[in-house]
Scaffold this motif. Structure first.
Motif, PDB file in Angstrom:
ATOM      1  N   LEU A 190      10.142   1.004   5.916  1.00 35.34           N
ATOM      2  CA  LEU A 190       9.327  -0.180   5.668  1.00 35.34           C
ATOM      3  C   LEU A 190       9.328  -0.419   4.159  1.00 35.34           C
ATOM      4  CD1 LEU A 190       7.393  -2.369   6.796  1.00 35.34           C
ATOM      5  CD2 LEU A 190       5.512  -0.748   6.361  1.00 35.34           C
ATOM      6  N   LEU A 191       9.872  -1.562   3.745  1.00 34.00           N
ATOM      7  CA  LEU A 191      10.043  -1.847   2.329  1.00 34.00           C
ATOM      8  C   LEU A 191       9.040  -2.878   1.846  1.00 34.00           C
ATOM      9  CD1 LEU A 191      13.929  -2.224   2.028  1.00 34.00           C
ATOM     10  CD2 LEU A 191      12.548  -0.131   2.076  1.00 34.00           C
ATOM     11  N   GLY A 192       8.667  -2.754   0.580  1.00 35.00           N
ATOM     12  CA  GLY A 192       7.900  -3.789  -0.100  1.00 35.00           C
ATOM     13  C   GLY A 192       8.775  -4.484  -1.111  1.00 35.00           C
ATOM     14  N   THR A 193       8.548  -5.768  -1.316  1.00 32.00           N
ATOM     15  CA  THR A 193       9.274  -6.519  -2.328  1.00 32.00           C
ATOM     16  C   THR A 193       8.437  -7.702  -2.779  1.00 32.00           C
ATOM     17  OG1 THR A 193      11.449  -7.421  -2.913  1.00 32.00           O
ATOM     18  CG2 THR A 193      10.533  -8.118  -0.801  1.00 32.00           C
ATOM     19  N   GLY A 194       8.977  -8.468  -3.708  1.00 36.25           N
ATOM     20  CA  GLY A 194       8.296  -9.658  -4.201  1.00 36.25           C
ATOM     21  C   GLY A 194       9.313 -10.686  -4.626  1.00 36.25           C
TER      22      GLY A 194
ATOM     23  N   ARG B 206       5.419  -8.172   1.899  1.00 38.54           N
ATOM     24  CA  ARG B 206       5.279  -8.827   0.606  1.00 38.54           C
ATOM     25  C   ARG B 206       3.788  -8.950   0.308  1.00 38.54           C
ATOM     26  NH1 ARG B 206       4.876 -11.288  -3.994  1.00 38.54           N
ATOM     27  NH2 ARG B 206       5.626 -13.410  -4.347  1.00 38.54           N
ATOM     28  N   MET B 207       3.269  -8.040  -0.535  1.00 44.76           N
ATOM     29  CA  MET B 207       1.842  -7.971  -0.815  1.00 44.76           C
ATOM     30  C   MET B 207       1.415  -8.951  -1.904  1.00 44.76           C
ATOM     31  SD  MET B 207       1.094  -5.592   1.326  1.00 44.76           S
ATOM     32  CE  MET B 207       1.747  -4.103   2.099  1.00 44.76           C
ATOM     33  N   GLY B 208       2.282  -9.194  -2.879  1.00 41.25           N
ATOM     34  CA  GLY B 208       1.953 -10.117  -3.948  1.00 41.25           C
ATOM     35  C   GLY B 208       1.444  -9.476  -5.219  1.00 41.25           C
ATOM     36  N   ALA B 209       1.525  -8.153  -5.321  1.00 37.41           N
ATOM     37  CA  ALA B 209       1.116  -7.446  -6.540  1.00 37.41           C
ATOM     38  C   ALA B 209       2.012  -6.222  -6.680  1.00 37.41           C
ATOM     39  CB  ALA B 209      -0.349  -7.031  -6.480  1.00 37.41           C
ATOM     40  N   ALA B 210       2.928  -6.264  -7.639  1.00 33.26           N
ATOM     41  CA  ALA B 210       3.935  -5.213  -7.765  1.00 33.26           C
ATOM     42  C   ALA B 210       3.317  -3.851  -8.048  1.00 33.26           C
ATOM     43  CB  ALA B 210       4.924  -5.576  -8.864  1.00 33.26           C
ATOM     44  N   SER B 211       2.261  -3.807  -8.859  1.00 31.06           N
ATOM     45  CA  SER B 211       1.645  -2.520  -9.172  1.00 31.06           C
ATOM     46  C   SER B 211       1.096  -1.861  -7.916  1.00 31.06           C
ATOM     47  CB  SER B 211       0.534  -2.693 -10.209  1.00 31.06           C
ATOM     48  OG  SER B 211      -0.501  -3.539  -9.717  1.00 31.06           O
ATOM     49  N   ILE B 212       0.495  -2.644  -7.031  1.00 25.32           N
ATOM     50  CA  ILE B 212      -0.018  -2.097  -5.781  1.00 25.32           C
ATOM     51  C   ILE B 212       1.132  -1.690  -4.869  1.00 25.32           C
ATOM     52  CG2 ILE B 212      -1.271  -2.680  -3.666  1.00 25.32           C
ATOM     53  CD1 ILE B 212      -3.306  -4.127  -5.342  1.00 25.32           C
TER      54      ILE B 212
ATOM     55  N   ASP C 190      -2.909  -8.298 -11.877  1.00 22.50           N
ATOM     56  CA  ASP C 190      -1.602  -8.335 -11.226  1.00 22.50           C
ATOM     57  C   ASP C 190      -1.828  -8.852  -9.809  1.00 22.50           C
ATOM     58  OD1 ASP C 190       1.040  -7.965 -10.528  1.00 22.50           O
ATOM     59  OD2 ASP C 190       0.764  -5.852 -10.027  1.00 22.50           O
ATOM     60  N   GLY C 191      -1.252 -10.007  -9.520  1.00 26.66           N
ATOM     61  CA  GLY C 191      -1.507 -10.666  -8.248  1.00 26.66           C
ATOM     62  C   GLY C 191      -2.442 -11.851  -8.428  1.00 26.66           C
TER      63      GLY C 191
ATOM     64  N   ASP D  89       4.110  -5.209 -15.266  1.00 23.78           N
ATOM     65  CA  ASP D  89       4.064  -5.194 -13.801  1.00 23.78           C
ATOM     66  C   ASP D  89       4.304  -3.805 -13.227  1.00 23.78           C
ATOM     67  OD1 ASP D  89       3.763  -8.061 -13.401  1.00 23.78           O
ATOM     68  OD2 ASP D  89       5.856  -8.245 -14.029  1.00 23.78           O
ATOM     69  N   HIS D  90       5.096  -2.991 -13.929  1.00 27.62           N
ATOM     70  CA  HIS D  90       5.524  -1.735 -13.302  1.00 27.62           C
ATOM     71  C   HIS D  90       5.252  -0.479 -14.122  1.00 27.62           C
ATOM     72  CE1 HIS D  90       9.154  -1.129 -15.851  1.00 27.62           C
ATOM     73  NE2 HIS D  90       9.282  -2.445 -15.816  1.00 27.62           N
TER      74      HIS D  90
END
Length: 282
Positions: free
Chosen positions: A171-175, A202-208, A106-107, A230-231
């Protein structure tokens, strides 16, 4: 917490339901070896890069190698279970209620570029409900695990998510998806949302992303277009850490939206995402 993997194979007609702790043991042992395979292949150089749905949706030889390895290990230990993997699709089971859900890397874009944010993700589902999951970053060795009703952990530490109650401080994460039209819509949603939150990552890996929300390193995560691999594992980790893991407007988490947020901001973030049509568009 996971212990040494044990044989958990059960044939058709077995009367006892699968033990989530045993499923997690097998998942952890398999993912640790698979993560080392991914890491060592990256150190040797990325080979055989192809594209899938679009010119920006890449798959490497390592994706396929890791997936083959994990499926082989699962079939050896639990030959009656079904498996669904990102690259190979579904492998049918034979009467077992267990289905394994695998994202071998993932990523992949991060992997391709040498960015140290990618994961091997594996979940076990029993009768359609995810009961165990592990996400491991091969570069850092960070590992997140969960069993349904048994809590979520990172390296032995129980996770409880963020205690935030003010969306404006979140602080939000998204993709973003690979299709250009979808990314345009997602960017429009982000542009409307960002004045209401602290910032976006935006980290680039939804699982992380989901695991970081579980430990409070991100306050919440949302993303449209995620597949079950992914989730599945990261979503269980987030849920067991106390986050609400949902879709929008009463829907469950799925391709239209995965939202993981602590109860202090879940409703406020949910309502903004509905207002901005985050589950809409291409």
């Amino acid at each position: 917490m996971p212990s040494e993997a044990r044989s958990t194979g059960m044939g058709p007609g077995a009367s006892e339901p699968p033990d989530p702790a045993q499923l997690l043991d097998l998942a952890v042992a398999t993912v640790r070896a698979a993560a080392e395979l991914a890491r060592s292949m990256r150190a040797e150089g990325v080979r055989s890069v192809r594209t899938k749905s679009t010119e920006t949706d890449v798959v490497t030889a390592a994706d396929h190698a890791v997936e083959r390895y994990v499926i082989a290990q699962l079939r050896e230990r639990r030959p009656y279970d079904a498996v669904v993997g990102e690259e190979s699709g579904s492998v049918n089971g034979s009467g077992s209620p267990v289905r394994w859900i695998l994202d071998p890397i993932d990523g992949t874009v991060n992997y391709l570029y040498g960015l140290p944010v990618y994961a091997v993700s594996l979940a076990a589902e029993v009768d359609g409900v995810v009961v165990a999951g592990v996400v491991r970053n091969p570069v850092t060795g960070d590992e997140w695990t969960a069993t349904r009703g048994g809590g979520a952990f990172r390296d032995g530490r129980r996770l409880t998510g963020s205690g935030i109650t003010d969306l404006g401080q979140a602080l939000l994460g998204t993709g973003f998806g690979y299709d250009a039209a979808r990314r345009r819509h997602q960017a429009e949603v982000l542009t409307r949302l960002i004045p209401y939150v602290r910032d976006i990552r935006r980290m680039g890996a939804a699982s992380i992303d989901l695991c970081l929300a579980a430990e409070g390193a991100l306050d919440a995560v949302y993303e449209k277009g995620l597949n079950v691999w992914d989730h599945a594992a990261g979503g269980l980790v987030a849920e067991e850490a106390g986050l609400g893991v949902t879709g929008l407007a009463g829907a469950g988490p799925g391709p239209d939206m995965v939202l993981a947020a602590p109860k202090g901001i879940h409703r406020a973030l949910h309502d903004r995402l509905v207002e901005f049509d985050a589950a809409g568009g291409p």
